[in-house]
Scaffold this motif. Sequence first.
Motif, PDB file in Angstrom:
ATOM      1  N   LEU A   1       3.791   3.411   5.562  1.00 32.62           N
ATOM      2  CA  LEU A   1       4.141   3.096   4.279  1.00 32.62           C
ATOM      3  C   LEU A   1       4.808   1.633   4.025  1.00 32.62           C
ATOM      4  O   LEU A   1       4.078   1.251   3.177  1.00 32.62           O
ATOM      5  CB  LEU A   1       5.212   4.078   3.628  1.00 32.62           C
ATOM      6  N   SER A   2       5.840   1.417   4.905  1.00 26.47           N
ATOM      7  CA  SER A   2       6.415   0.075   4.692  1.00 26.47           C
ATOM      8  C   SER A   2       5.235  -0.800   5.150  1.00 26.47           C
ATOM      9  O   SER A   2       4.935  -1.827   4.532  1.00 26.47           O
ATOM     10  CB  SER A   2       7.543  -0.037   5.759  1.00 26.47           C
ATOM     11  N   ALA A   3       4.438  -0.587   6.299  1.00 29.38           N
ATOM     12  CA  ALA A   3       3.446  -1.607   6.635  1.00 29.38           C
ATOM     13  C   ALA A   3       2.203  -1.788   5.532  1.00 29.38           C
ATOM     14  O   ALA A   3       2.046  -2.890   5.135  1.00 29.38           O
ATOM     15  CB  ALA A   3       2.829  -1.434   7.861  1.00 29.38           C
ATOM     16  N   LEU A   4       1.863  -0.753   5.002  1.00 30.75           N
ATOM     17  CA  LEU A   4       0.997  -0.687   3.788  1.00 30.75           C
ATOM     18  C   LEU A   4       1.430  -1.476   2.606  1.00 30.75           C
ATOM     19  O   LEU A   4       0.741  -1.939   1.961  1.00 30.75           O
ATOM     20  CB  LEU A   4       0.525   0.664   3.469  1.00 30.75           C
ATOM     21  N   ARG A   5       2.695  -1.227   2.391  1.00 26.48           N
ATOM     22  CA  ARG A   5       3.137  -2.025   1.313  1.00 26.48           C
ATOM     23  C   ARG A   5       3.008  -3.774   1.572  1.00 26.48           C
ATOM     24  O   ARG A   5       2.944  -4.544   0.681  1.00 26.48           O
ATOM     25  CB  ARG A   5       4.657  -1.542   1.029  1.00 26.48           C
ATOM     26  N   GLN A   6       3.696  -3.949   2.824  1.00 25.41           N
ATOM     27  CA  GLN A   6       3.713  -5.301   3.208  1.00 25.41           C
ATOM     28  C   GLN A   6       2.298  -5.888   3.201  1.00 25.41           C
ATOM     29  O   GLN A   6       2.071  -7.069   3.082  1.00 25.41           O
ATOM     30  CB  GLN A   6       4.153  -5.483   4.599  1.00 25.41           C
ATOM     31  N   ASP A   7       1.226  -5.106   3.450  1.00 26.05           N
ATOM     32  CA  ASP A   7      -0.039  -5.497   3.565  1.00 26.05           C
ATOM     33  C   ASP A   7      -0.766  -5.798   2.074  1.00 26.05           C
ATOM     34  O   ASP A   7      -1.807  -5.900   2.401  1.00 26.05           O
ATOM     35  CB  ASP A   7      -1.053  -4.544   4.575  1.00 26.05           C
ATOM     36  N   GLY A   8      -0.041  -5.358   1.414  1.00 30.28           N
ATOM     37  CA  GLY A   8      -0.655  -5.222  -0.205  1.00 30.28           C
ATOM     38  C   GLY A   8      -1.527  -4.031  -0.565  1.00 30.28           C
ATOM     39  O   GLY A   8      -2.319  -4.269  -1.394  1.00 30.28           O
ATOM     40  N   TYR A   9      -1.400  -2.867   0.182  1.00 25.71           N
ATOM     41  CA  TYR A   9      -2.296  -1.878  -0.246  1.00 25.71           C
ATOM     42  C   TYR A   9      -1.828  -1.213  -1.568  1.00 25.71           C
ATOM     43  O   TYR A   9      -0.676  -1.479  -2.128  1.00 25.71           O
ATOM     44  CB  TYR A   9      -2.154  -0.528   0.862  1.00 25.71           C
ATOM     45  N   VAL A  10      -2.748  -1.070  -2.508  1.00 24.32           N
ATOM     46  CA  VAL A  10      -2.737  -0.541  -3.691  1.00 24.32           C
ATOM     47  C   VAL A  10      -3.675   0.593  -4.132  1.00 24.32           C
ATOM     48  O   VAL A  10      -3.810   0.810  -5.231  1.00 24.32           O
ATOM     49  CB  VAL A  10      -2.985  -1.772  -4.898  1.00 24.32           C
ATOM     50  N   GLY A  11      -4.127   1.346  -3.184  1.00 24.42           N
ATOM     51  CA  GLY A  11      -5.041   2.211  -3.452  1.00 24.42           C
ATOM     52  C   GLY A  11      -4.457   3.697  -3.779  1.00 24.42           C
ATOM     53  O   GLY A  11      -3.293   3.833  -4.342  1.00 24.42           O
ATOM     54  N   PHE A  12      -5.162   4.905  -3.619  1.00 21.46           N
ATOM     55  CA  PHE A  12      -4.807   5.987  -3.655  1.00 21.46           C
ATOM     56  C   PHE A  12      -3.808   6.712  -2.437  1.00 21.46           C
ATOM     57  O   PHE A  12      -3.947   6.330  -1.488  1.00 21.46           O
ATOM     58  CB  PHE A  12      -6.039   7.043  -3.775  1.00 21.46           C
ATOM     59  N   ALA A  13      -2.967   7.541  -2.925  1.00 16.22           N
ATOM     60  CA  ALA A  13      -2.221   8.305  -1.891  1.00 16.22           C
ATOM     61  C   ALA A  13      -2.258   9.616  -2.594  1.00 16.22           C
ATOM     62  O   ALA A  13      -2.068  10.101  -3.440  1.00 16.22           O
ATOM     63  CB  ALA A  13      -0.665   7.910  -1.976  1.00 16.22           C
ATOM     64  N   SER A  14      -2.813  10.382  -1.613  1.00 16.77           N
ATOM     65  CA  SER A  14      -3.659  11.808  -1.888  1.00 16.77           C
ATOM     66  C   SER A  14      -2.538  12.732  -1.160  1.00 16.77           C
ATOM     67  O   SER A  14      -2.752  12.979   0.121  1.00 16.77           O
ATOM     68  CB  SER A  14      -4.956  12.080  -1.812  1.00 16.77           C
ATOM     69  N   LEU A  15      -1.994  13.833  -1.715  1.00 18.63           N
ATOM     70  CA  LEU A  15      -1.062  14.710  -1.165  1.00 18.63           C
ATOM     71  C   LEU A  15      -2.092  15.744  -0.661  1.00 18.63           C
ATOM     72  O   LEU A  15      -2.501  16.525  -1.313  1.00 18.63           O
ATOM     73  CB  LEU A  15      -0.159  15.262  -2.171  1.00 18.63           C
TER      74      LEU A  15
END
Length: 282
Positions: free
Chosen positions: A230-244
């Motif tokens: 999650l931290s890496a995705l945040r740093q990479d600028g991910y802004v997509g879906f997170a599906s439980l």
Amino acid sequence: MSIAQNPVWTLSGFGDEIDPDPKIQAAVLLALGASHIEVRSAWGTNVAELTDAQVSDLRAILDETGMKVSAVASPIGKVDISLPAEHEVERLRRIIEVAKALDTKYIRMFSFFRSADQTPESIRGAVMERMSLLAGLAEESGVMLIHENEKDIYGDTPDRVLDILETVNSPALRAAWDNANFVQVGVQPYTDGYAKIRPYLEYLQVKDAVAATGQVVPTGAGDGQLMETLSALRQDGYVGFASLEPHLAVQNELGGFSGPAEFGVAARAFRSATDAAGVTLA
């Protein structure tokens, strides 16, 4: 850092992990702060088998609640590699119709089971042939296939997922990242796979797992390296879906089930993790 500066990810979830009834699915997801639903089945019927009338009824229910569809969680590619290639191509044609009726471009899919006497290497050619055909149809149809790294299919490890994505080389085929499934095949998700798969990572499926047993658990309770991811995705600028996709009550080859209470446990654990990572869910 203020909340306003945090990236916003769109929260979704597998509705049929809550209840067979899409009205209950939508109500629970809305109560948990989700704006989207991932559709795998409704009224106990897999999305590949829904009639036109059922799809229309489902769309009406979701429209009434304001719930949108993040993806169609199809069973495409979750079959034995021995089936003819056209088998899944024809099923995908129907799934594309359903996805368009539900106003989503994403179709979750897999890369084929093999028999006990076959190795991944022995089915590679057949897998690539089928995945290329499926991606070609998706490209023509204006939808995107998102490949899930399910255990026991060809693309179960980071290296083989990357092999599929690089070999097929289609803009209509991207990765749905699942930390728990990687754990279940002996992979440390972030350490072993993140850098390889990140250029293709289009969609985040949320569950964690314990390496010693394979048991699926809420975010942070297992060995899935969720916080690192999650931290890496945040740093990479991910802004997509997170599906439980919690799988907290039942898990089998075709999916899983949690029920409303356990689904809520999973949702709250994930929200705690994203809060800690500096991500806002909406």
